[in-house]
Design a protein around this motif. Structure first.
Motif, PDB file in Angstrom:
ATOM      1  N   THR A   8       4.658  -8.630   5.872  1.00 49.41           N
ATOM      2  CA  THR A   8       6.025  -8.125   5.809  1.00 49.41           C
ATOM      3  C   THR A   8       6.722  -8.342   7.146  1.00 49.41           C
ATOM      4  N   SER A  32       7.088 -12.751   4.274  1.00 52.47           N
ATOM      5  CA  SER A  32       8.143 -12.055   3.539  1.00 52.47           C
ATOM      6  C   SER A  32       9.241 -11.606   4.483  1.00 52.47           C
ATOM      7  N   ALA A  74       8.232  -8.833  -5.392  1.00 52.99           N
ATOM      8  CA  ALA A  74       7.555  -9.806  -4.531  1.00 52.99           C
ATOM      9  C   ALA A  74       6.063  -9.856  -4.817  1.00 52.99           C
TER      10      ALA A  74
END
Length: 198
Positions: A8, A32, A74
């Motif tokens: 992330t 991401s 996601a």
């Protein structure tokens, strides 16, 4: 073994560096970030350019850690593409400096949401998949340990959790014969997420 990894907050900084290093090590890595078609479009292009230049499996995926729906989408997209997810690395977060009295309660609430609650949104999306698989890992990058009190001292020796089907067995990593008593396995039970718990 080649792992499927998501990181992330990987548009820049530690997240981007970790994504590239893991991709170079031979893993499939999803960097991401939010707004992949907007303000982070240049970062997406850079990741694609890096992947092509170094012939590595580095991909980007839109994930806004402030949105549970975005986290769910996601993780679902990754699992649909690969049939599994092996590693979740928490990196998204904000660090601020200044005297405590300079910040409003609302600003602290925003920081808490990004640095603490966001990890739980991603965990709720990802950990049930790891549990179904019977294996997987999640961990914070060093920067995430600083910005997020929730990740500052994970209950393992190296900030790594091995997940297995609920009830979950949490074991310290890199323990071997002759390890110190503090390296003994710990146990805890967690309930799997159900639709009613959302």
């Amino acid at each position: 073994m080649k792992d499927v990894i998501i990181i992330t907050g990987a548009s820049s900084g530690f997240g981007a560096l970790a994504a590239r290093a893991l991709a170079r090590a031979g893993h499939t890595v999803y960097a991401s970030m939010r707004e992949t078609a907007g303000r982070n479009a240049p970062q997406v292009a850079e990741a694609q350019k890096y992947a092509a230049k170094h012939n590595v499996d580095l991909r980007t995926i839109d994930l806004d850690v402030a949105s549970e729906a975005s986290a769910d989408a996601a993780i679902e997209a990754i699992v649909t593409a690969h049939g599994r997810l092996d590693v979740v690395i928490h990196n998204a977060g904000h660090m601020v400096f200044g005297p405590a009295e300079a910040f409003t309660p609302e600003q602290f609430a925003e920081l808490y949401d990004v640095n603490v609650l966001s990890t739980q949104r991603v965990n709720r999306a990802a950990l049930p998949q790891l549990r179904r698989q019977g294996q997987g890992r999640w961990m914070p990058l060093p920067a995430a340990r600083i910005t997020s009190p929730a990740l500052g001292r994970p209950p393992t020796r190296h900030g790594l959790l091995n997940t297995t089907p609920a009830p979950m067995r949490v074991s310290r990593t890199r323990c071997s014969k002759g390890s110190s008593p503090s390296c003994r396995p710990m146990r805890m039970s967690l309930q799997s997420r159900t639709p009613s718990s959302r």
